[in-house]
Design a protein around this motif. Sequence first.
Motif, short mmCIF file in Angstrom:
data_model
loop_
_atom_site.label_atom_id
_atom_site.label_comp_id
_atom_site.label_asym_id
_atom_site.label_seq_id
_atom_site.Cartn_x
_atom_site.Cartn_y
_atom_site.Cartn_z
N LYS A 170 -11.58 26.01 -34.67
CA LYS A 170 -11.90 25.11 -35.78
C LYS A 170 -12.14 23.72 -35.18
O LYS A 170 -11.65 23.41 -34.11
CB LYS A 170 -10.74 25.06 -36.77
N ASP A 171 -12.88 22.91 -35.91
CA ASP A 171 -13.14 21.54 -35.45
C ASP A 171 -11.86 20.76 -35.19
O ASP A 171 -11.83 19.86 -34.38
CB ASP A 171 -14.00 20.79 -36.46
N GLY B 223 -14.27 19.41 -32.71
CA GLY B 223 -15.38 18.81 -33.46
C GLY B 223 -15.87 17.52 -32.83
O GLY B 223 -17.08 17.29 -32.71
N THR C 81 -17.54 18.42 -29.27
CA THR C 81 -18.87 19.03 -29.35
C THR C 81 -19.91 18.02 -29.83
O THR C 81 -21.01 17.97 -29.28
CB THR C 81 -18.87 20.27 -30.27
N ARG C 82 -19.57 17.20 -30.79
CA ARG C 82 -20.52 16.20 -31.30
C ARG C 82 -20.96 15.25 -30.18
O ARG C 82 -22.14 15.02 -29.96
CB ARG C 82 -19.90 15.41 -32.46
N GLU D 279 -20.77 26.70 -35.80
CA GLU D 279 -19.65 25.78 -35.60
C GLU D 279 -18.37 26.51 -35.18
O GLU D 279 -17.96 27.47 -35.81
CB GLU D 279 -19.40 25.02 -36.89
N GLY D 280 -17.80 26.04 -34.08
CA GLY D 280 -16.53 26.56 -33.63
C GLY D 280 -16.59 27.87 -32.89
O GLY D 280 -15.57 28.40 -32.51
#
Length: 105
Positions: A6-7, A69, A72-73, A101-102
């Motif tokens: 998860k983020d 999160g 990765t961003r 995502e994730g």
Amino acid sequence: MKKKYKDETWLFIIVQNPGGDEQFFGLHDEESDVSYIPAFENKENAQSCLIHLPTQKGKKYEIQAIMVGDLTRDAFANNFLIFLLDEDGKIIDKIFPDQPEGTIH
């Protein structure tokens, strides 16, 4: 191995020049022409692996926790992939920008 994070999941990365002109410690694989940020599932693995990585004399390095999160961003915005490494520097997973995502390969 495919794992989902998860983020809000914490990973550990190496930060170069902590507290000053700090930045994520990144590497470039000349053979495959891929830039990546080494990440770790725990602080102990990051500390053990740091001695195996090509660091620069005179630079400070620190292990810090970061949420998936945020990592990765920032990594993808700067054209870096994320490679999850074990304590010996072996790649155990990779995170690519086109994955859901994730999701980690």
